[in-house]
Scaffold this active site. Structure first.
Site, PDB file in Angstrom:
ATOM      1  N   ARG A  59       0.935  -1.212  -0.002  1.00 42.03           N
ATOM      2  CA  ARG A  59      -0.075  -0.132  -0.026  1.00 42.03           C
ATOM      3  C   ARG A  59       0.957   1.082  -0.053  1.00 42.03           C
ATOM      4  NH1 ARG A  59      -3.913  -0.449   4.689  1.00 42.03           N
ATOM      5  NH2 ARG A  59      -4.537   1.779   4.081  1.00 42.03           N
ATOM      6  N   ASN A  90      -7.337   8.485   6.816  1.00 39.53           N
ATOM      7  CA  ASN A  90      -6.674   8.049   5.873  1.00 39.53           C
ATOM      8  C   ASN A  90      -4.961   7.974   6.174  1.00 39.53           C
ATOM      9  OD1 ASN A  90      -8.826   7.813   4.056  1.00 39.53           O
ATOM     10  ND2 ASN A  90      -8.452   9.695   3.039  1.00 39.53           N
ATOM     11  N   VAL A  91      -4.387   7.066   5.728  1.00 43.03           N
ATOM     12  CA  VAL A  91      -2.828   6.891   6.342  1.00 43.03           C
ATOM     13  C   VAL A  91      -2.238   7.464   4.966  1.00 43.03           C
ATOM     14  CG1 VAL A  91      -3.444   5.150   7.928  1.00 43.03           C
ATOM     15  CG2 VAL A  91      -2.962   4.268   5.586  1.00 43.03           C
ATOM     16  N   HIS A 107      -5.666   7.977  12.058  1.00 44.48           N
ATOM     17  CA  HIS A 107      -5.331   6.577  12.240  1.00 44.48           C
ATOM     18  C   HIS A 107      -3.775   6.305  11.705  1.00 44.48           C
ATOM     19  CE1 HIS A 107      -9.723   5.669  11.749  1.00 44.48           C
ATOM     20  NE2 HIS A 107      -9.489   5.875  12.755  1.00 44.48           N
ATOM     21  N   SER A 174     -17.422   6.082   4.964  1.00 46.99           N
ATOM     22  CA  SER A 174     -18.736   5.345   5.376  1.00 46.99           C
ATOM     23  C   SER A 174     -19.223   5.412   6.739  1.00 46.99           C
ATOM     24  CB  SER A 174     -18.281   3.749   5.071  1.00 46.99           C
ATOM     25  OG  SER A 174     -17.417   3.347   6.010  1.00 46.99           O
TER      26      SER A 174
HETATM   27  C1  BV8 Z   1     -10.438   1.629  19.485  1.00 54.17           C
HETATM   28  C2  BV8 Z   1      -5.772   2.130   9.841  1.00 54.17           C
HETATM   29  C3  BV8 Z   1     -10.217   1.270  21.816  1.00 54.17           C
HETATM   30  C4  BV8 Z   1      -5.236   0.874   9.124  1.00 54.17           C
HETATM   31  C5  BV8 Z   1      -7.913   1.703  10.385  1.00 54.17           C
HETATM   32  C6  BV8 Z   1     -13.607  -4.128  19.599  1.00 54.17           C
HETATM   33  C7  BV8 Z   1     -12.334  -3.737  20.319  1.00 54.17           C
HETATM   34  C8  BV8 Z   1     -11.712  -2.595  20.060  1.00 54.17           C
HETATM   35  C9  BV8 Z   1     -12.588  -1.751  19.444  1.00 54.17           C
HETATM   36  C10 BV8 Z   1     -13.618  -2.025  18.826  1.00 54.17           C
HETATM   37  C11 BV8 Z   1     -14.043  -3.216  18.751  1.00 54.17           C
HETATM   38  N1  BV8 Z   1     -15.288  -3.374  18.029  1.00 54.17           N
HETATM   39  C12 BV8 Z   1     -15.412  -2.240  17.308  1.00 54.17           C
HETATM   40  C13 BV8 Z   1     -14.625  -1.413  17.977  1.00 54.17           C
HETATM   41  C14 BV8 Z   1     -14.089  -0.327  17.494  1.00 54.17           C
HETATM   42  C15 BV8 Z   1     -13.425  -0.187  16.183  1.00 54.17           C
HETATM   43  C16 BV8 Z   1     -14.277  -0.157  15.151  1.00 54.17           C
HETATM   44  O1  BV8 Z   1     -14.857   1.054  14.921  1.00 54.17           O
HETATM   45  N2  BV8 Z   1     -14.651  -1.194  14.198  1.00 54.17           N
HETATM   46  C17 BV8 Z   1     -15.819  -0.957  13.177  1.00 54.17           C
HETATM   47  C18 BV8 Z   1     -15.125  -1.768  12.038  1.00 54.17           C
HETATM   48  C19 BV8 Z   1     -16.930  -1.440  13.980  1.00 54.17           C
HETATM   49  N3  BV8 Z   1     -12.396   0.806  16.415  1.00 54.17           N
HETATM   50  C20 BV8 Z   1     -11.220   0.632  16.609  1.00 54.17           C
HETATM   51  O2  BV8 Z   1     -10.812  -0.554  16.724  1.00 54.17           O
HETATM   52  C21 BV8 Z   1     -10.281   1.871  16.952  1.00 54.17           C
HETATM   53  N4  BV8 Z   1      -9.712   1.573  18.112  1.00 54.17           N
HETATM   54  O3  BV8 Z   1     -11.313   1.607  19.407  1.00 54.17           O
HETATM   55  O4  BV8 Z   1      -9.408   1.372  20.558  1.00 54.17           O
HETATM   56  C22 BV8 Z   1      -8.764   1.770  22.482  1.00 54.17           C
HETATM   57  C23 BV8 Z   1      -9.127   2.816  23.377  1.00 54.17           C
HETATM   58  C24 BV8 Z   1      -7.972   3.264  24.165  1.00 54.17           C
HETATM   59  C25 BV8 Z   1      -6.998   2.556  24.287  1.00 54.17           C
HETATM   60  C26 BV8 Z   1      -6.799   1.398  23.484  1.00 54.17           C
HETATM   61  C27 BV8 Z   1      -7.695   1.067  22.724  1.00 54.17           C
HETATM   62  C28 BV8 Z   1      -9.283   1.986  15.917  1.00 54.17           C
HETATM   63  C29 BV8 Z   1      -9.917   1.936  14.695  1.00 54.17           C
HETATM   64  C30 BV8 Z   1      -8.805   2.537  13.574  1.00 54.17           C
HETATM   65  C31 BV8 Z   1      -8.588   1.202  12.671  1.00 54.17           C
HETATM   66  N5  BV8 Z   1      -7.557   1.549  11.545  1.00 54.17           N
HETATM   67  N6  BV8 Z   1      -7.100   2.466   9.376  1.00 54.17           N
HETATM   68  C32 BV8 Z   1      -5.248   1.056   7.723  1.00 54.17           C
HETATM   69  O5  BV8 Z   1      -5.441   1.927   7.029  1.00 54.17           O
HETATM   70  O6  BV8 Z   1      -4.934  -0.178   7.233  1.00 54.17           O
HETATM   71  S1  BV8 Z   1      -9.484   2.053  10.057  1.00 54.17           S
HETATM   72  C33 BV8 Z   1      -9.716   2.031   8.037  1.00 54.17           C
HETATM   73  O7  BV8 Z   1     -11.206   2.327   8.205  1.00 54.17           O
HETATM   74  C34 BV8 Z   1      -9.068   3.020   7.491  1.00 54.17           C
HETATM   75  O8  BV8 Z   1      -8.558   4.206   8.259  1.00 54.17           O
HETATM   76  C35 BV8 Z   1     -10.255   4.026   7.164  1.00 54.17           C
HETATM   77  O9  BV8 Z   1     -10.219   5.352   6.614  1.00 54.17           O
HETATM   78  C36 BV8 Z   1     -11.375   3.974   8.109  1.00 54.17           C
HETATM   79  C37 BV8 Z   1     -12.868   4.251   7.621  1.00 54.17           C
HETATM   80  O10 BV8 Z   1     -13.150   3.873   6.374  1.00 54.17           O
HETATM   81  P1  BV8 Z   1     -13.391   4.974   5.391  1.00 54.17           P
HETATM   82  O11 BV8 Z   1     -12.327   5.709   5.047  1.00 54.17           O
HETATM   83  O12 BV8 Z   1     -14.832   5.364   5.640  1.00 54.17           O
HETATM   84  O13 BV8 Z   1     -13.492   3.928   3.933  1.00 54.17           O
HETATM   85  P2  BV8 Z   1     -14.531   2.933   3.523  1.00 54.17           P
HETATM   86  O14 BV8 Z   1     -14.113   2.321   2.503  1.00 54.17           O
HETATM   87  O15 BV8 Z   1     -15.461   2.356   4.633  1.00 54.17           O
HETATM   88  O16 BV8 Z   1     -15.608   3.838   2.881  1.00 54.17           O
HETATM   89  C38 BV8 Z   1     -15.184   4.832   1.711  1.00 54.17           C
HETATM   90  C39 BV8 Z   1     -16.384   5.567   1.550  1.00 54.17           C
HETATM   91  O17 BV8 Z   1     -16.182   6.526   0.330  1.00 54.17           O
HETATM   92  C40 BV8 Z   1     -17.557   4.627   0.784  1.00 54.17           C
HETATM   93  O18 BV8 Z   1     -18.999   5.400   1.540  1.00 54.17           O
HETATM   94  C41 BV8 Z   1     -17.820   4.838  -0.556  1.00 54.17           C
HETATM   95  O19 BV8 Z   1     -19.254   4.972  -0.931  1.00 54.17           O
HETATM   96  C42 BV8 Z   1     -17.120   6.451  -0.862  1.00 54.17           C
HETATM   97  N7  BV8 Z   1     -16.663   6.548  -2.083  1.00 54.17           N
HETATM   98  C43 BV8 Z   1     -15.784   5.912  -2.694  1.00 54.17           C
HETATM   99  N8  BV8 Z   1     -15.161   6.158  -4.012  1.00 54.17           N
HETATM  100  C44 BV8 Z   1     -15.674   7.591  -3.733  1.00 54.17           C
HETATM  101  C45 BV8 Z   1     -16.410   7.685  -2.544  1.00 54.17           C
HETATM  102  N9  BV8 Z   1     -17.044   9.176  -2.284  1.00 54.17           N
HETATM  103  C46 BV8 Z   1     -16.931   9.967  -2.909  1.00 54.17           C
HETATM  104  N10 BV8 Z   1     -15.864   9.906  -4.378  1.00 54.17           N
HETATM  105  C47 BV8 Z   1     -15.352   8.812  -4.741  1.00 54.17           C
HETATM  106  N11 BV8 Z   1     -14.803   8.634  -5.631  1.00 54.17           N
END
Ligand code: BV8
Length: 229
Positions: A59, A90-91, A107, A174
């Protein structure tokens, strides 16, 4: 103290899609190819560091090849008329490369490596991270990226900026990952709130929706915002 209005832009993978970088949850998204739990959790890092390093090395190479698109450029250009803070999930470094000067990477940033035992970060320049690449303290270097279950960066600064926003523009996310997605709730009631997304399937209350391409719509929308006379 500037008299320019405060604009906060919250971006996700969709803003970089038209620069050729994969999103996460679109059909051809990253999480269709890989399970999150194979490559983006501390457990994955423990179990299979080579796979995780290769996932991010690949990536990172794509990020280096990618160019900022018109959406990144319009946000940078908006600094002429607004105090702009970019809060990005974004990263990639496309906001910085477009010229944005205030970017909060909640992130992390794929172009940096981090020690596995402390918060020291290192510019990678044109290098990848291989097994055996160690930090000065002797631990394996890892990507400076927040995995699931890990603490997110700059949340206070991001919430602070959004709480003072005159304009909040959410682009290409999203809104499915927390706590970053919850930042939209920090905006003042009177702030002008808008969302640009290819799909309009997850729109927080009070947001004007512009459905379509970030690269096409972002310049138009920012151009239409009232300028200081
Ligand atoms: C935390 C880096 C606690 C990596 C990413 C169990 C345990 C702990 C936490 C959780 C758990 N269960 C749930 C959680 C919370 C969890 C979470 O949210 N899970 C989700 C899946 C439910 N969160 C965490 O774990 C966070 N940490 O809670 O820790 C804690 C607290 C204190 C101390 C210690 C611990 C950490 C979350 C971060 C994870 N890392 N990224 C990498 O990049 O490889 S997340 C990853 O998703 C990316 O960062 C990305 O940016 C992010 C969000 O996704 P989007 O950017 O929205 O991308 P997506 O594809 O989803 O959507 C794109 C959109 O664009 C779509 O809508 C599409 O239609 C649209 N689109 C596409 N093309 C276009 C467009 N729009 C316009 N024009 C276009 N051309």
């Amino acid at each position: 103290m500037s008299d320019k209005p405060n604009l906060v832009v919250l971006t996700g993978a969709g803003i970089s899609a038209e620069s050729g970088l994969s999103t996460f949850r679109d059909n051809n998204g990253l999480w269709n190819e890989y399970s999150v739990y194979e490559v983006a959790t501390p457990e994955a890092w423990q179990q299979n560091p080579e796979l995780v390093l290769e996932f991010y090395n690949q990536r990172r190479r794509e990020v280096r090849q990618a160019q900022p698109n018109a959406a990144h450029q319009a946000i940078s250009d908006a600094e002429a008329d607004f105090e702009v803070t970019v809060v990005t999930q974004n990263v990639d470094n496309l906001h910085e490369r477009a010229g944005s000067s205030q970017v909060l990477h909640v992130h992390g940033l794929i172009t940096l490596a981090r020690s596995s035992i402390n918060e020291q970060v290192f510019e990678l320049h044109d290098k990848d991270i291989q097994l055996g690449d160690h930090c000065p303290a002797g631990s394996q270097l890892r990507p400076h990226v927040v995995w699931f279950g890990e603490m997110v960066y700059h949340m206070d600064a991001a919430a602070q900026a959004i709480s003072k926003a005159d304009y909040l523009l959410v682009i290409g996310t999203s809104l499915s990952v927390f706590p970053a997605a919850g930042l939209v709730d920090e905006a003042p009631v009177e702030a002008h709130k808008a969302l640009i997304n290819k799909e309009a399937d997850n729109v927080p209350p009070g947001f004007e929706v512009f459905q379509g391409s970030a690269a096409q719509l972002t310049p138009q929308i920012l151009q239409a915002y009232p300028k200081q006379t």
